[in-house]
Enzyme design. Structure first.
Site, PDB file in Angstrom:
ATOM      1  N   HIS A  96      -3.597   6.750   3.901  1.00 33.55           N
ATOM      2  CA  HIS A  96      -3.860   5.417   3.210  1.00 33.55           C
ATOM      3  C   HIS A  96      -5.350   5.106   3.704  1.00 33.55           C
ATOM      4  O   HIS A  96      -5.610   5.226   4.881  1.00 33.55           O
ATOM      5  CB  HIS A  96      -2.732   4.462   3.335  1.00 33.55           C
ATOM      6  CG  HIS A  96      -3.213   3.328   2.939  1.00 33.55           C
ATOM      7  ND1 HIS A  96      -3.439   3.206   1.253  1.00 33.55           N
ATOM      8  CD2 HIS A  96      -3.505   1.968   3.265  1.00 33.55           C
ATOM      9  CE1 HIS A  96      -3.852   1.951   1.129  1.00 33.55           C
ATOM     10  NE2 HIS A  96      -3.930   1.435   2.021  1.00 33.55           N
TER      11      HIS A  96
ATOM     12  N   CYS B  66       0.823  -1.288  -0.085  1.00 34.13           N
ATOM     13  CA  CYS B  66       0.054   0.026   0.143  1.00 34.13           C
ATOM     14  C   CYS B  66       0.885   1.156  -0.008  1.00 34.13           C
ATOM     15  O   CYS B  66       0.343   2.306  -0.405  1.00 34.13           O
ATOM     16  CB  CYS B  66      -0.953   0.067   1.236  1.00 34.13           C
ATOM     17  SG  CYS B  66      -2.177  -1.375   1.276  1.00 34.13           S
TER      18      CYS B  66
ATOM     19  N   ASN C  11      -9.919   0.009  -0.036  1.00 35.70           N
ATOM     20  CA  ASN C  11      -8.485   0.198  -0.153  1.00 35.70           C
ATOM     21  C   ASN C  11      -8.076  -0.312  -1.614  1.00 35.70           C
ATOM     22  O   ASN C  11      -8.312  -1.420  -2.066  1.00 35.70           O
ATOM     23  CB  ASN C  11      -7.912  -0.667   0.843  1.00 35.70           C
ATOM     24  CG  ASN C  11      -6.411  -0.954   1.099  1.00 35.70           C
ATOM     25  OD1 ASN C  11      -5.847  -0.066   0.319  1.00 35.70           O
ATOM     26  ND2 ASN C  11      -5.967  -1.489   1.812  1.00 35.70           N
TER      27      ASN C  11
HETATM   28  O1  UT7 Z   1      -3.870  -1.817   3.565  1.00 43.07           O
HETATM   29  C1  UT7 Z   1      -3.105  -2.922   3.983  1.00 43.07           C
HETATM   30  C2  UT7 Z   1      -3.055  -3.014   5.478  1.00 43.07           C
HETATM   31  N1  UT7 Z   1      -3.934  -3.397   6.121  1.00 43.07           N
HETATM   32  C3  UT7 Z   1      -4.822  -2.998   7.174  1.00 43.07           C
HETATM   33  O2  UT7 Z   1      -4.521  -1.803   7.400  1.00 43.07           O
HETATM   34  C4  UT7 Z   1      -5.864  -3.813   7.553  1.00 43.07           C
HETATM   35  C5  UT7 Z   1      -5.859  -3.758   9.159  1.00 43.07           C
HETATM   36  N2  UT7 Z   1      -7.051  -4.314   9.772  1.00 43.07           N
HETATM   37  C6  UT7 Z   1      -8.164  -4.124   9.909  1.00 43.07           C
HETATM   38  O3  UT7 Z   1      -8.571  -3.056   9.079  1.00 43.07           O
HETATM   39  C7  UT7 Z   1      -8.847  -4.849  10.795  1.00 43.07           C
HETATM   40  O4  UT7 Z   1      -8.335  -5.899  11.443  1.00 43.07           O
HETATM   41  C8  UT7 Z   1     -10.203  -5.940   9.840  1.00 43.07           C
HETATM   42  C9  UT7 Z   1     -10.906  -4.745   9.120  1.00 43.07           C
HETATM   43  C10 UT7 Z   1      -9.400  -6.649   8.879  1.00 43.07           C
HETATM   44  C11 UT7 Z   1     -10.945  -6.768  10.789  1.00 43.07           C
HETATM   45  O5  UT7 Z   1     -11.547  -5.996  11.809  1.00 43.07           O
HETATM   46  P1  UT7 Z   1     -11.258  -6.215  13.250  1.00 43.07           P
HETATM   47  O6  UT7 Z   1     -12.307  -5.321  13.991  1.00 43.07           O
HETATM   48  O7  UT7 Z   1      -9.913  -6.205  13.686  1.00 43.07           O
HETATM   49  O8  UT7 Z   1     -12.190  -7.600  13.457  1.00 43.07           O
HETATM   50  P2  UT7 Z   1     -11.188  -8.801  13.984  1.00 43.07           P
HETATM   51  O9  UT7 Z   1     -10.240  -9.494  12.780  1.00 43.07           O
HETATM   52  O10 UT7 Z   1     -10.891  -8.555  15.487  1.00 43.07           O
HETATM   53  O11 UT7 Z   1     -12.675  -9.772  14.058  1.00 43.07           O
HETATM   54  C12 UT7 Z   1     -13.686  -9.724  15.224  1.00 43.07           C
HETATM   55  C13 UT7 Z   1     -14.805 -10.556  14.641  1.00 43.07           C
HETATM   56  C14 UT7 Z   1     -14.389 -12.099  14.500  1.00 43.07           C
HETATM   57  O12 UT7 Z   1     -15.297 -12.885  14.981  1.00 43.07           O
HETATM   58  P3  UT7 Z   1     -15.060 -13.546  16.504  1.00 43.07           P
HETATM   59  O13 UT7 Z   1     -13.950 -14.331  16.376  1.00 43.07           O
HETATM   60  O14 UT7 Z   1     -15.053 -12.605  17.426  1.00 43.07           O
HETATM   61  O15 UT7 Z   1     -16.512 -14.375  16.772  1.00 43.07           O
HETATM   62  C15 UT7 Z   1     -14.320 -12.116  12.866  1.00 43.07           C
HETATM   63  O16 UT7 Z   1     -14.611 -13.400  12.791  1.00 43.07           O
HETATM   64  O17 UT7 Z   1     -15.418 -10.137  13.687  1.00 43.07           O
HETATM   65  C16 UT7 Z   1     -15.572 -11.203  12.634  1.00 43.07           C
HETATM   66  N3  UT7 Z   1     -15.568 -10.940  11.217  1.00 43.07           N
HETATM   67  C17 UT7 Z   1     -16.702 -10.221  10.678  1.00 43.07           C
HETATM   68  N4  UT7 Z   1     -17.883 -10.398  11.081  1.00 43.07           N
HETATM   69  C18 UT7 Z   1     -18.899  -9.929  10.115  1.00 43.07           C
HETATM   70  C19 UT7 Z   1     -14.637 -10.456  10.593  1.00 43.07           C
HETATM   71  N5  UT7 Z   1     -14.578 -10.239   9.279  1.00 43.07           N
HETATM   72  C20 UT7 Z   1     -16.273  -9.896   9.485  1.00 43.07           C
HETATM   73  C21 UT7 Z   1     -17.162  -9.662   8.362  1.00 43.07           C
HETATM   74  N6  UT7 Z   1     -18.260  -9.458   8.623  1.00 43.07           N
HETATM   75  N7  UT7 Z   1     -16.636  -9.103   7.420  1.00 43.07           N
END
Ligand code: UT7
Length: 334
Positions: A256, A116, A286
C-alpha cells in the site's frame, strides 16, 4: 481435476488529469516540497476537479477499460464489488452506480468498506465466489475521490491523498497460478486514530459538524504510522514464511502506498531489494482502495506468467492484510 482458484485475468484503471503538486500545496498550507518528499515521498497527486462526478465515475472508467482489454461484454459479468471510503452516496452502493454506468445487467453488485485495505478484502471476497464454482467473472474495483474528504487546511493530512480508480477481473482456473494464500486482519480499536467524525448514524451531518470540519479525514499520523509499519511488515513476513518463500523467490512486492518510509521499512523486514518493490507513491499519493490495482495496472506489461507477487496493505479500521498470488498471463501475448 485440480482445485478451482481465482486468477486475475485483466487490469483497468483511470486517473483524473489534474495534478496537484507540492508546489501548489505549499501555497495552500504551511508546507514545503522538501518536507513532503522527506517525510512522505509524494511529489504530486491526481484530483478529479469535476464537482458533478464522484467515485462511481472514476470506477466506471476503470471498469470500461477492463472490459475492453479483456474482451468482455458487460452482460457476461456475474458480480461487481467496489471497495471505497468515498461512495457517491450513503446509499445505494457505488458498485450499483458503476454497474449501471457500464451496462452490467446480469450481475449483483455491492460495496465493501475496509479503508486502504478495501481492495485486498474485496479480492479475497471475490476469489471465494469464484472458488465456490458458481461465478465465472467477478470484477473487483477500488475507486476513490479522496479529495472530497481531505481538509485542504490540514497540512498533516492534505499532502497524503489522491483520487483514482483501478479494477481487475477474476476468473476461475485449475492451473498452477492465481490467488494462493491470504491473511487478513482487523482491529476495530484502531478507529480512534483514523476516522471521519461526522456524517454517519453516530453523528449525522449538521451545521455544527460542518462548522467543526468533521466531515474530513481525521488522522493521528504518528500513531497510525507506528501500527502501519509493525502490522504490514509482520503480515508480509508471515505470508512469506507460510508459503516457504525466500526473498529471492518473490518477483514483485506490492505495498500500500501511504508513506515511502512505511514501504521501505516493510521491504527491509522482508529482506527484499528495491528492484522487487512496485512504488508509484511519488505520482499518485495514497489513493486508498485504488492503490493496489493502480500498481498492477502500471506494471502489467512487465508481469509474466508464473511471477510470484505479494500484495500488502494497512489502513483505517485498523485493517491490514497480505496476499500471495502467482500471476497468470503475459499482457503482450494476450
Ligand atoms: O493510508 C492510511 C494509513 N495512513 C498512514 O499510513 C499514514 C501514517 N502516518 C504518516 O505517514 C505520517 O505520520 C505523516 C506523514 C502523517 C506525518 O509525518 P510524521 O513524520 O509522522 O510527522 P509528525 O506528525 O510527527 O509531525 C512532525 C512535525 C510536526 O511539527 P512539530 O510539532 O514537531 O513542530 C508537524 O506539525 O511536522 C509537522 N508537519 C508538517 N510540516 C510541514 C506535519 N505536516 C507537515 C507538513 N509540512 N505537511
Amino acid at each position: 481435476m485440480g482445485k478451482i482458484r481465482a486468477a486475475i485475468t485483466g487490469v483497468g484503471a483511470y486517473l483524473p488529469e489534474y495534478r496537484l503538486t507540492n508546489e501548489e500545496l505549499s501555497r495552500m498550507v504551511d508546507t514545503t516540497d522538501e518536507w513532503i518528499m522527506e517525510r512522505i515521498g509524494i511529489k504530486e497527486r491526481r484530483i478529479l476537479k469535476e464537482k458533478d462526478k464522484g467515485s462511481a465515475f472514476l470506477g466506471a472508467k476503470a471498469v470500461d477499460e477492463l472490459l475492453q482489454k479483456t474482451n468482455t461484454s458487460p452482460e457476461q459479468v456475474d458480480v461487481l464489488i467496489c471497495a471505497t471510503v468515498t461512495p457517491d452516496m450513503q446509499f445505494p452502493a457505488t458498485a450499483n452506480l458503476i454497474s449501471d454506468m457500464v451496462g452490467i445487467k446480469n450481475a449483483f453488485s455491492f460495496d465493501l468498506g475496509a479503508g486502504c485495505s478495501g481492495f485486498l478484502y474485496a479480492l479475497e471476497t471475490g476469489s471465494r465466489f469464484i472458488e465456490a464454482g458458481d461465478y465465472k467473472k467477478v470484477v473487483i474495483v477500488g475507486a476513490e475521490k479522496m479529495s472530497t474528504i481531505v481538509d485542504y487546511t490540514d497540512r498533516a493530512v492534505c499532502p497524503i491523498f489522491g483520487d483514482g480508480a483501478g479494477a481487475v477481473m477474476l476468473e476461475p482456473t485449475t492451473g498452477e497460478y492465481g490467488i494462493l494464500d491470504s491473511i487478513l486482519r482487523t482491529d476495530g480499536s484502531g478507529h480512534v486514530y483514523l476516522h471521519q467524525k461526522a456524517g454517519g448514524s453516530l453523528k449525522p451531518a449538521s451545521h455544527e459538524t460542518v462548522d467543526a470540519r468533521e466531515h474530513y479525514v481525521y488522522q493521528e499520523g504518528r500513531t497510525v504510522f507506528k501500527y502501519a509499519v509493525a502490522n504490514m511488515a509482520d503480515i508480509s513476513v508471515e505470508i512469506m514464511q507460510r508459503n516457504h518463500l525466500a526473498p529471492t523467490d518473490l518477483t514483485w512486492f506490492l505495498p500500500h502506498q501511504a508513506n515511502m518510509r512505511i514501504i521501505q521499512a516493510t521491504a527491509n523486514r522482508m529482506g527484499i531489494s528495491r528492484e522487487q518493490v512496485m512504488i508509484n507513491i511519488e505520482k499518485y499519493g495514497n489513493t486508498t482502495a485504488a492503490t493496489l490495482p493502480l500498481l498492477l495496472w502500471e506494471w502489467e506489461d512487465q508481469l509474466n506468467k508464473g511471477d510470484n507477487l505479494i500484495l500488502a496493505t494497512f489502513g483505517a479500521g485498523f485493517t491490514w492484510g497480505a496476499m500471495y498470488l502467482k500471476w497468470g498471463y503475459n499482457a503482450n501475448g494476450r
